[in-house]
Scaffold this motif. Structure first.
Motif, PDB file in Angstrom:
ATOM      1  N   VAL A 174       0.867  -1.175   0.000  1.00  0.00           N
ATOM      2  CA  VAL A 174       0.000   0.000   0.000  1.00  0.00           C
ATOM      3  C   VAL A 174       0.907   1.228   0.000  1.00  0.00           C
ATOM      4  CG1 VAL A 174      -1.867   1.224   1.155  1.00  0.00           C
ATOM      5  CG2 VAL A 174      -1.705  -1.270   1.361  1.00  0.00           C
ATOM      6  N   VAL A 175       0.745   2.083  -1.010  1.00  0.00           N
ATOM      7  CA  VAL A 175       1.590   3.268  -1.164  1.00  0.00           C
ATOM      8  C   VAL A 175       0.771   4.490  -0.776  1.00  0.00           C
ATOM      9  CG1 VAL A 175       3.105   4.544  -2.716  1.00  0.00           C
ATOM     10  CG2 VAL A 175       2.755   2.088  -3.080  1.00  0.00           C
ATOM     11  N   PHE A 176       1.215   5.184   0.282  1.00  0.00           N
ATOM     12  CA  PHE A 176       0.474   6.324   0.817  1.00  0.00           C
ATOM     13  C   PHE A 176       1.015   7.664   0.325  1.00  0.00           C
ATOM     14  CE2 PHE A 176      -0.008   2.859   3.844  1.00  0.00           C
ATOM     15  CZ  PHE A 176      -1.372   2.871   4.099  1.00  0.00           C
ATOM     16  N   GLY A 177       2.213   7.646  -0.250  1.00  0.00           N
ATOM     17  CA  GLY A 177       2.841   8.892  -0.677  1.00  0.00           C
ATOM     18  C   GLY A 177       4.064   8.593  -1.514  1.00  0.00           C
ATOM     19  N   PRO A 178       4.998   9.540  -1.626  1.00  0.00           N
ATOM     20  CA  PRO A 178       6.206   9.310  -2.424  1.00  0.00           C
ATOM     21  C   PRO A 178       7.077   8.229  -1.798  1.00  0.00           C
ATOM     22  CG  PRO A 178       6.411  11.329  -1.156  1.00  0.00           C
ATOM     23  CD  PRO A 178       4.987  10.880  -0.994  1.00  0.00           C
ATOM     24  N   THR A 179       7.850   7.550  -2.623  1.00  0.00           N
ATOM     25  CA  THR A 179       8.794   6.532  -2.145  1.00  0.00           C
ATOM     26  C   THR A 179      10.175   6.855  -2.680  1.00  0.00           C
ATOM     27  OG1 THR A 179       8.349   5.087  -4.041  1.00  0.00           O
ATOM     28  CG2 THR A 179       7.025   4.737  -2.067  1.00  0.00           C
ATOM     29  N   SER A 180      11.199   6.460  -1.911  1.00  0.00           N
ATOM     30  CA  SER A 180      12.574   6.742  -2.320  1.00  0.00           C
ATOM     31  C   SER A 180      13.494   5.668  -1.782  1.00  0.00           C
ATOM     32  CB  SER A 180      13.012   8.119  -1.795  1.00  0.00           C
ATOM     33  OG  SER A 180      13.004   8.127  -0.379  1.00  0.00           O
ATOM     34  N   GLY A 181      14.721   5.669  -2.293  1.00  0.00           N
ATOM     35  CA  GLY A 181      15.712   4.704  -1.836  1.00  0.00           C
ATOM     36  C   GLY A 181      15.237   3.272  -2.013  1.00  0.00           C
ATOM     37  N   ASP A 182      15.644   2.414  -1.080  1.00  0.00           N
ATOM     38  CA  ASP A 182      15.254   1.008  -1.165  1.00  0.00           C
ATOM     39  C   ASP A 182      13.757   0.807  -0.980  1.00  0.00           C
ATOM     40  OD1 ASP A 182      17.814  -1.033  -1.055  1.00  0.00           O
ATOM     41  OD2 ASP A 182      18.267   0.926  -0.223  1.00  0.00           O
ATOM     42  N   VAL A 183      13.102   1.769  -0.317  1.00  0.00           N
ATOM     43  CA  VAL A 183      11.656   1.676  -0.126  1.00  0.00           C
ATOM     44  C   VAL A 183      10.926   1.635  -1.467  1.00  0.00           C
ATOM     45  CG1 VAL A 183       9.645   2.905   0.789  1.00  0.00           C
ATOM     46  CG2 VAL A 183      11.738   2.754   2.149  1.00  0.00           C
ATOM     47  N   ALA A 184      11.513   2.271  -2.491  1.00  0.00           N
ATOM     48  CA  ALA A 184      10.870   2.310  -3.806  1.00  0.00           C
ATOM     49  C   ALA A 184      10.723   0.927  -4.416  1.00  0.00           C
ATOM     50  CB  ALA A 184      11.677   3.212  -4.736  1.00  0.00           C
ATOM     51  N   TYR A 185      11.542  -0.027  -3.961  1.00  0.00           N
ATOM     52  CA  TYR A 185      11.446  -1.385  -4.493  1.00  0.00           C
ATOM     53  C   TYR A 185      10.198  -2.123  -3.998  1.00  0.00           C
ATOM     54  CZ  TYR A 185      15.953  -1.945  -6.856  1.00  0.00           C
ATOM     55  OH  TYR A 185      16.986  -1.874  -7.736  1.00  0.00           O
ATOM     56  N   LEU A 186       9.667  -1.725  -2.865  1.00  0.00           N
ATOM     57  CA  LEU A 186       8.578  -2.496  -2.262  1.00  0.00           C
ATOM     58  C   LEU A 186       7.338  -2.557  -3.151  1.00  0.00           C
ATOM     59  CD1 LEU A 186       9.005  -1.386   1.462  1.00  0.00           C
ATOM     60  CD2 LEU A 186       9.896  -3.422   0.331  1.00  0.00           C
ATOM     61  N   PRO A 187       6.830  -1.427  -3.680  1.00  0.00           N
ATOM     62  CA  PRO A 187       5.695  -1.559  -4.611  1.00  0.00           C
ATOM     63  C   PRO A 187       6.091  -2.189  -5.937  1.00  0.00           C
ATOM     64  CG  PRO A 187       6.388   0.737  -4.426  1.00  0.00           C
ATOM     65  CD  PRO A 187       7.116  -0.017  -3.360  1.00  0.00           C
ATOM     66  N   ALA A 188       7.309  -1.930  -6.387  1.00  0.00           N
ATOM     67  CA  ALA A 188       7.735  -2.435  -7.691  1.00  0.00           C
ATOM     68  C   ALA A 188       7.800  -3.959  -7.731  1.00  0.00           C
ATOM     69  CB  ALA A 188       9.095  -1.842  -8.059  1.00  0.00           C
ATOM     70  N   PHE A 189       8.076  -4.598  -6.581  1.00  0.00           N
ATOM     71  CA  PHE A 189       8.239  -6.045  -6.554  1.00  0.00           C
ATOM     72  C   PHE A 189       7.094  -6.761  -5.831  1.00  0.00           C
ATOM     73  CE2 PHE A 189      12.419  -4.883  -7.857  1.00  0.00           C
ATOM     74  CZ  PHE A 189      12.951  -5.976  -8.506  1.00  0.00           C
ATOM     75  N   SER A 190       5.998  -6.064  -5.591  1.00  0.00           N
ATOM     76  CA  SER A 190       4.872  -6.682  -4.897  1.00  0.00           C
ATOM     77  C   SER A 190       3.869  -7.273  -5.886  1.00  0.00           C
ATOM     78  CB  SER A 190       4.170  -5.653  -4.005  1.00  0.00           C
ATOM     79  OG  SER A 190       5.011  -5.266  -2.942  1.00  0.00           O
ATOM     80  N   ASP A 191       3.179  -8.315  -5.437  1.00  0.00           N
ATOM     81  CA  ASP A 191       2.167  -8.942  -6.289  1.00  0.00           C
ATOM     82  C   ASP A 191       0.939  -8.059  -6.443  1.00  0.00           C
ATOM     83  OD1 ASP A 191       3.670 -11.331  -6.577  1.00  0.00           O
ATOM     84  OD2 ASP A 191       3.000 -11.983  -4.594  1.00  0.00           O
ATOM     85  N   LEU A 203       8.043   3.846  -7.905  1.00  0.00           N
ATOM     86  CA  LEU A 203       8.997   3.561  -8.967  1.00  0.00           C
ATOM     87  C   LEU A 203       8.485   2.416  -9.833  1.00  0.00           C
ATOM     88  CD1 LEU A 203      11.854   3.763 -10.234  1.00  0.00           C
ATOM     89  CD2 LEU A 203      12.599   2.158  -8.460  1.00  0.00           C
ATOM     90  N   ALA A 204       8.125   2.705 -11.067  1.00  0.00           N
ATOM     91  CA  ALA A 204       7.748   1.693 -12.054  1.00  0.00           C
ATOM     92  C   ALA A 204       6.757   0.679 -11.498  1.00  0.00           C
ATOM     93  CB  ALA A 204       9.004   0.978 -12.562  1.00  0.00           C
ATOM     94  N   ALA A 205       5.736   1.172 -10.786  1.00  0.00           N
ATOM     95  CA  ALA A 205       4.771   0.259 -10.180  1.00  0.00           C
ATOM     96  C   ALA A 205       3.357   0.785 -10.417  1.00  0.00           C
ATOM     97  CB  ALA A 205       5.054   0.109  -8.694  1.00  0.00           C
ATOM     98  N   PRO A 206       2.709   0.386 -11.488  1.00  0.00           N
ATOM     99  CA  PRO A 206       1.333   0.809 -11.718  1.00  0.00           C
ATOM    100  C   PRO A 206       0.416   0.236 -10.642  1.00  0.00           C
ATOM    101  CG  PRO A 206       1.946  -0.928 -13.245  1.00  0.00           C
ATOM    102  CD  PRO A 206       3.197  -0.534 -12.535  1.00  0.00           C
ATOM    103  N   ALA A 207      -0.596   1.006 -10.297  1.00  0.00           N
ATOM    104  CA  ALA A 207      -1.507   0.582  -9.236  1.00  0.00           C
ATOM    105  C   ALA A 207      -2.467  -0.481  -9.743  1.00  0.00           C
ATOM    106  CB  ALA A 207      -2.275   1.777  -8.716  1.00  0.00           C
ATOM    107  N   ASP A 208      -2.640  -1.531  -8.945  1.00  0.00           N
ATOM    108  CA  ASP A 208      -3.690  -2.509  -9.230  1.00  0.00           C
ATOM    109  C   ASP A 208      -5.037  -1.966  -8.776  1.00  0.00           C
ATOM    110  OD1 ASP A 208      -1.923  -4.584 -10.219  1.00  0.00           O
ATOM    111  OD2 ASP A 208      -1.269  -4.807  -8.138  1.00  0.00           O
ATOM    112  N   GLN A 209      -4.999  -1.158  -7.701  1.00  0.00           N
ATOM    113  CA  GLN A 209      -6.214  -0.535  -7.193  1.00  0.00           C
ATOM    114  C   GLN A 209      -5.883   0.856  -6.687  1.00  0.00           C
ATOM    115  OE1 GLN A 209      -7.188  -3.984  -4.514  1.00  0.00           O
ATOM    116  NE2 GLN A 209      -9.270  -3.565  -5.216  1.00  0.00           N
ATOM    117  N   LEU A 210      -6.820   1.802  -6.889  1.00  0.00           N
ATOM    118  CA  LEU A 210      -6.671   3.149  -6.359  1.00  0.00           C
ATOM    119  C   LEU A 210      -7.633   3.338  -5.205  1.00  0.00           C
ATOM    120  CD1 LEU A 210      -6.339   5.342  -9.584  1.00  0.00           C
ATOM    121  CD2 LEU A 210      -4.593   4.977  -7.825  1.00  0.00           C
TER     122      LEU A 210
END
Length: 426
Positions: A174-191, A203-210
């Motif tokens: 769940v992305v609540f705001g901007p992401t940076s550093g290693d945190v940016a990988y969490l949405p990018a590599f999540s199912d 980072l390069a992570a389209p939303a499955d749900q808004l």
């Protein structure tokens, strides 16, 4: 059934002094935990709340089922270093929609998170725990706006998240705001990725749900976990409800003090179900204690060191016991006092080849345990284990960990190490 006897109580010489020493250490620990809960400070927290946003622990509380415990891991990571206490990340295990999950929540009020090595290690440790224990991973992420550009991610987080995918362990972000550093990988590599409309950037992570707001995002995350149709692979507790120990956990405050009062049998009498402990080879060796019991209904084998030099008999006793734990698919608990020495090379080799879940108390990373906790010691600690715990909470913490490791299959490796029965008088 062999019920442990106890010789420690409030009349024992040194009991009160040892207890008071532990309470002093706990006071310092609680102060550090409170500092971690304060995040980036009162001004940053007030500004964050004024934007209609929740703090990481508030997000976790709203995500979890009602009235369930949350086992926070390494809450004072970075204590005693130049970095903020807690490292700007909250990690731990809790129940979402009746599913035990590993949770990671970043704190956007702490600006240094993007460049904090303790933050990276907490996230990576959480991912590794999730992978080996087959716990769905739920990430609740947002970076401080001031560091949103951040530094380039290091890649270690990506590797750990990839292992979760390879093991078919689901991940939700769940992305609540901007992401940076290693945190940016969490949405990018999540199912599954959920983003708050108008606030989230990843980072390069389209939303499955808004989601319309943070509360809606957490509702969607719970819905996502519910639809995982997730089941434990390990067996349930053998005994339910479990029998309480026959001796008071308050005594653990004294046992956790100066080493002269520490006695592994006294500790076990206060954490094992019914204080029931069947010692293995009690007449062989004096520097290694081994035996069987249950903890919150889960079978467990206990292996502990004591004072004195370990002999070949001690070493083979330890190896034989580790073999039997693997042969019977029984989790292992390592217990020792820091001053009591370490396990010998034979036991360490056997532990390296053992595949049953391994929990550790006051041992460091001996044998690469699934979870490792310690009792408070003098001075601050950077938090290089899964947490410094109140000794009175030991049984509860280990019980929660045993429940978590049973999310995966509990399977032994069979024959581990080298055991030659002819060399030891049995």
């Amino acid at each position: 059934m062999t019920v442990l006897d106890t010789a420690i109580d409030s009349r024992t010489p040194g009991y009160l002094d040892s207890r008071n020493a532990t309470l002093d250490r706990l006071d310092r620990l609680e102060a550090a935990i409170e500092e971690a809960r304060c995040g980036g400070g009162e001004r940053a927290v007030t500004r964050h709340h004024a934007r209609g946003k929740l703090l990481p622990r508030e997000r976790i509380e709203m995500l979890l089922d009602q009235d369930v415990p949350f086992l926070e891991l390494s809450p004072v990571s970075g204590w005693g270093t130049e970095f903020p206490v807690g490292a700007g990340v909250v990690t731990g295990i809790g129940v979402v929609e009746d599913v035990e999950c590993m949770l990671v929540a970043t704190d956007p009020t702490v600006e240094e998170t993007a460049v904090n090595p303790y933050a990276v290690e907490k996230i990576r440790r959480a991912a590794r725990i999730a992978a080996c224990n087959r716990l769905p991973l739920v990430n609740l992420v947002e970076s401080a706006a001031e560091t949103a550009s951040g530094s380039p991610p290091g890649g270690g987080v990506a590797r750990d998240l990839s292992r979760l995918s390879a093991g078919r362990v689901p991940t939700v972000c769940v992305v609540f705001g901007p992401t940076s550093g290693d945190v940016a990988y969490l949405p990018a590599f999540s199912d599954y990725t959920i983003m708050v409309r108008g606030h989230a950037k990843a980072l390069a992570a389209p939303a499955d749900q808004l989601a319309e707001d943070e509360r809606d995002a957490l509702r969607l995350a719970r819905q996502c976990v519910r639809r995982l149709n997730w089941r434990k692979s390990g067996p349930p507790p053998r005994t339910f409800p479990p029998a309480a120990p026959k001796y008071d956990a308050e005594d653990l405050l004294a046992l956790a003090g100066p080493a002269e009062l520490f006695d592994t049998r006294e500790v076990l009498a206060r954490i094992l179900d019914g204080s029931d402990f069947d010692e293995f080879k009690p007449a062989v060796g004096t520097s290694v204690l081994a035996g069987w019991g249950e903890l919150h209904g889960y079978p467990v084998g206990v292996l502990a060191t004591a004072d004195g030099t370990q002999t070949s008999a001690d070493a083979q006793k330890a190896v034989h016991f580790i073999q039997l734990a693997n042969a019977t698919d029984t989790s292992l608990l390592l217990v020792q006092r820091d001053e009591a020495g370490t396990f010998g090379s034979g036991a360490l080799d056997a532990l390296a080849h053992s595949t049953v879940p391994l929990l550790a108390l006051n041992t460091g990373r001996t044998g690469d345990p699934r979870f490792v906790f310690s009792w408070p010691a003098d001075g601050p600690t950077a938090g290089d284990d899964d947490g410094v715990i109140d000794p009175r909470d030991t049984r509860t913490v280990l019980g929660l960990c045993l429940s978590a490791v049973h999310s995966a299959a509990v399977e032994g490796a069979g024959r581990v190490g080298v055991f030659r029965p002819g060399k030891v008088d049995q």
